[in-house]
Write an enzyme that holds these catalytic residues in place. Structure first.
Site, PDB file in Angstrom:
ATOM      1  N   GLN A  95       0.846  -1.196   0.000  1.00 26.96           N
ATOM      2  CA  GLN A  95       0.000   0.000   0.000  1.00 26.96           C
ATOM      3  C   GLN A  95       0.883   1.248   0.000  1.00 26.96           C
ATOM      4  O   GLN A  95       0.382   2.360  -0.089  1.00 26.96           O
ATOM      5  CB  GLN A  95      -0.876   0.014   1.254  1.00 26.96           C
ATOM      6  N   ASN A  96       2.189   1.050   0.166  1.00 31.33           N
ATOM      7  CA  ASN A  96       3.085   2.198   0.292  1.00 31.33           C
ATOM      8  C   ASN A  96       3.370   2.824  -1.071  1.00 31.33           C
ATOM      9  O   ASN A  96       3.431   2.127  -2.080  1.00 31.33           O
ATOM     10  CB  ASN A  96       4.396   1.768   0.958  1.00 31.33           C
ATOM     11  N   ASP A  98       6.106   4.874  -1.414  1.00 27.58           N
ATOM     12  CA  ASP A  98       7.435   5.470  -1.271  1.00 27.58           C
ATOM     13  C   ASP A  98       8.528   4.823  -2.125  1.00 27.58           C
ATOM     14  O   ASP A  98       9.654   5.325  -2.172  1.00 27.58           O
ATOM     15  CB  ASP A  98       7.864   5.471   0.205  1.00 27.58           C
ATOM     16  N   HIS A 113      -1.573   1.603  -4.165  1.00 27.55           N
ATOM     17  CA  HIS A 113      -1.945   3.014  -3.991  1.00 27.55           C
ATOM     18  C   HIS A 113      -1.077   3.954  -4.813  1.00 27.55           C
ATOM     19  O   HIS A 113      -1.019   5.145  -4.518  1.00 27.55           O
ATOM     20  CB  HIS A 113      -1.894   3.390  -2.505  1.00 27.55           C
ATOM     21  N   CYS A 121      -1.110  13.058 -15.348  1.00 25.13           N
ATOM     22  CA  CYS A 121      -2.004  14.122 -15.788  1.00 25.13           C
ATOM     23  C   CYS A 121      -3.332  13.970 -15.032  1.00 25.13           C
ATOM     24  O   CYS A 121      -3.881  12.874 -14.968  1.00 25.13           O
ATOM     25  CB  CYS A 121      -2.210  14.015 -17.291  1.00 25.13           C
ATOM     26  N   CYS A 144      -1.911  18.001 -22.692  1.00 22.46           N
ATOM     27  CA  CYS A 144      -3.273  18.561 -22.756  1.00 22.46           C
ATOM     28  C   CYS A 144      -3.450  19.837 -21.949  1.00 22.46           C
ATOM     29  O   CYS A 144      -4.499  20.471 -22.025  1.00 22.46           O
ATOM     30  CB  CYS A 144      -4.289  17.515 -22.296  1.00 22.46           C
ATOM     31  N   GLY A 181       2.994  -4.538   8.960  1.00 28.38           N
ATOM     32  CA  GLY A 181       2.961  -3.088   9.181  1.00 28.38           C
ATOM     33  C   GLY A 181       1.774  -2.384   8.571  1.00 28.38           C
ATOM     34  O   GLY A 181       1.916  -1.275   8.059  1.00 28.38           O
ATOM     35  N   THR A 182       0.620  -3.024   8.628  1.00 29.59           N
ATOM     36  CA  THR A 182      -0.586  -2.328   8.168  1.00 29.59           C
ATOM     37  C   THR A 182      -1.662  -2.388   9.243  1.00 29.59           C
ATOM     38  O   THR A 182      -1.803  -3.405   9.928  1.00 29.59           O
ATOM     39  CB  THR A 182      -1.113  -2.887   6.821  1.00 29.59           C
TER      40      THR A 182
HETATM   41  P1  OAD Z   1      -1.322   2.888   9.114  1.00 30.31           P
HETATM   42  O1  OAD Z   1      -0.623   4.111   9.575  1.00 30.31           O
HETATM   43  O2  OAD Z   1      -2.794   2.884   9.135  1.00 30.31           O
HETATM   44  O3  OAD Z   1      -0.837   1.626   9.969  1.00 30.31           O
HETATM   45  C1  OAD Z   1       0.530   1.396  10.180  1.00 30.31           C
HETATM   46  C2  OAD Z   1       0.675   0.099  10.956  1.00 30.31           C
HETATM   47  O4  OAD Z   1       2.054  -0.177  11.083  1.00 30.31           O
HETATM   48  C3  OAD Z   1       0.101   0.125  12.373  1.00 30.31           C
HETATM   49  O5  OAD Z   1      -0.695  -1.030  12.591  1.00 30.31           O
HETATM   50  C4  OAD Z   1       1.343   0.097  13.269  1.00 30.31           C
HETATM   51  O6  OAD Z   1       1.128  -0.628  14.487  1.00 30.31           O
HETATM   52  C5  OAD Z   1       2.320  -0.636  12.380  1.00 30.31           C
HETATM   53  N1  OAD Z   1       3.739  -0.338  12.656  1.00 30.31           N
HETATM   54  C6  OAD Z   1       4.308   0.791  13.135  1.00 30.31           C
HETATM   55  N2  OAD Z   1       5.633   0.667  13.199  1.00 30.31           N
HETATM   56  C7  OAD Z   1       5.940  -0.572  12.732  1.00 30.31           C
HETATM   57  C8  OAD Z   1       7.137  -1.300  12.535  1.00 30.31           C
HETATM   58  N3  OAD Z   1       8.334  -0.775  12.815  1.00 30.31           N
HETATM   59  N4  OAD Z   1       7.051  -2.547  12.024  1.00 30.31           N
HETATM   60  C9  OAD Z   1       5.858  -3.107  11.729  1.00 30.31           C
HETATM   61  N5  OAD Z   1       4.697  -2.462  11.889  1.00 30.31           N
HETATM   62  C10 OAD Z   1       4.722  -1.217  12.386  1.00 30.31           C
HETATM   63  O7  OAD Z   1      -0.750   2.561   7.647  1.00 30.31           O
HETATM   64  P2  OAD Z   1      -1.384   1.636   6.505  1.00 30.31           P
HETATM   65  O8  OAD Z   1      -2.048   0.457   7.093  1.00 30.31           O
HETATM   66  O9  OAD Z   1      -0.326   1.427   5.499  1.00 30.31           O
HETATM   67  O10 OAD Z   1      -3.711   5.225   1.849  1.00 30.31           O
HETATM   68  O11 OAD Z   1      -2.478   2.592   5.909  1.00 30.31           O
HETATM   69  C11 OAD Z   1      -3.230   2.182   4.810  1.00 30.31           C
HETATM   70  C12 OAD Z   1      -3.519   3.340   3.918  1.00 30.31           C
HETATM   71  O12 OAD Z   1      -4.118   4.406   4.673  1.00 30.31           O
HETATM   72  C13 OAD Z   1      -2.302   3.985   3.294  1.00 30.31           C
HETATM   73  O13 OAD Z   1      -1.834   3.313   2.152  1.00 30.31           O
HETATM   74  C14 OAD Z   1      -2.790   5.355   2.965  1.00 30.31           C
HETATM   75  C15 OAD Z   1      -3.501   5.657   4.254  1.00 30.31           C
HETATM   76  O14 OAD Z   1      -4.461   6.644   4.207  1.00 30.31           O
HETATM   77  C16 OAD Z   1      -3.807   6.190   0.943  1.00 30.31           C
HETATM   78  O15 OAD Z   1      -3.155   7.210   1.023  1.00 30.31           O
HETATM   79  C17 OAD Z   1      -4.763   5.888  -0.143  1.00 30.31           C
END
Ligand code: OAD
Length: 243
Positions: A95-96, A98, A113, A121, A144, A181-182
């Site tokens: 989902q990253n 970066d 994402h 564009c 465009c 890490g999600t």
């Molecule tokens: P979140 O910020 O919602 O969740 C990050 C997760 O990583 C949390 O559950 C933390 O506990 C965990 N975490 C923190 N440090 C860590 C580490 N060192 N190792 C492992 N886990 C760790 O981020 P996402 O789940 O990626 O979407 O968020 C999903 C989407 O929401 C993103 O892609 C973005 C955001 O809005 C868009 O921008 C469309």
């Protein structure tokens, strides 16, 4: 872990936590998270861009420059090494935005994402590699004339159809699915682990904290990805050396 050493088809889903140890803020950390400091409605929706394209462009520029200053961490590198050593099918869905997985050497990353380092564009949706030097913010599409925007998915937008289709296919056919890490809160990405599980996969979560995915998981490895993944890889390697 036995299930990982015998798996023939592994699927990984990463989120912001995998980049946290590189210094990229997560989204939902109560203190340092991006959404604790900024309102998504002001910066990460098509409506926000229509209202204030300058602010949105500059905010993404700030995030892009932050990402440009950091390096992949041991979690990114362990995943790249795991992929290159794995004899079966191995899929990395992220989902990253970066690009740190790719910088660490991961191949064929499925980006759900988009990627903040790319520009597209805002009207025709095509990726734009270069545009004439200008002081205008945002710059305009050389084809465009519409505003350019980051090639990321905003709230309220569809995910790239090909990436999502491939992610669903790979999740549905793996033996082991690993969420790293999600927070498991943002759909449709957050639906992939339950899809994998429903199709028979063993589900592993790597996260220091519990998430809505934890109850569904067969195993939760509590810890930072940059510590857990290198250890996991080392134990898989030593298991392979056993007679
Ligand atoms: P979140 O910020 O919602 O969740 C990050 C997760 O990583 C949390 O559950 C933390 O506990 C965990 N975490 C923190 N440090 C860590 C580490 N060192 N190792 C492992 N886990 C760790 O981020 P996402 O789940 O990626 O979407 O968020 C999903 C989407 O929401 C993103 O892609 C973005 C955001 O809005 C868009 O921008 C469309």
């Amino acid at each position: 872990m036995e299930v990982l050493s015998t798996a023939r088809n592994i699927c990984i889903l990463t989120g912001a936590g995998v980049s946290a140890e590189s210094g990229v803020p997560t989204f939902r950390d109560a203190q340092t998270g991006i959404w604790a400091q900024f309102r998504a409605e002001d910066l990460a929706t098509p409506e926000a861009f229509a209202r204030d394209p300058v602010r949105v462009w500059e905010w993404y520029g700030w995030r892009r420059s932050l990402i440009g200053q950091v390096e992949p961490n041991p979690a990114h590198r362990a995943l790249a090494e795991w992929q290159s050593a794995f004899p079966g099918e191995w899929t990395l869905i992220t989902q990253n935005v970066d690009g740190l997985h790719q910088r660490a050497g991961s191949a064929e990353v499925i980006e759900l994402h988009g990627n903040i380092l790319r520009t597209k564009c805002s009207s025709e949706d095509r990726v734009v590699e270069a545009w004439p030097e200008t002081d205008e913010v945002p710059p305009c599409c050389p084809h465009c004339g519409a505003f350019l925007r980051p090639d990321v998915v905003w709230f309220g937008e569809m995910l790239p159809v090909d990436a999502l289709g491939l992610a669903a296919e790979k999740s549905g056919s793996c033996d082991v699915f690993v969420c790293i890490g999600t927070s498991g809160l943002v759909y449709p990405a957050a639906g992939l682990p339950s899809h994998a599980k429903a199709m028979g996969a063993f589900l592993i979560e790597i996260n220091p904290d519990p998430t809505p995915l934890s109850d569904l998981a067969d195993t939760c490895l509590r810890g930072k990805a940059g510590l857990v993944l290198p250890e996991l890889l080392a134990s898989l390697r030593s298991a392979q050396k056993q007679p």
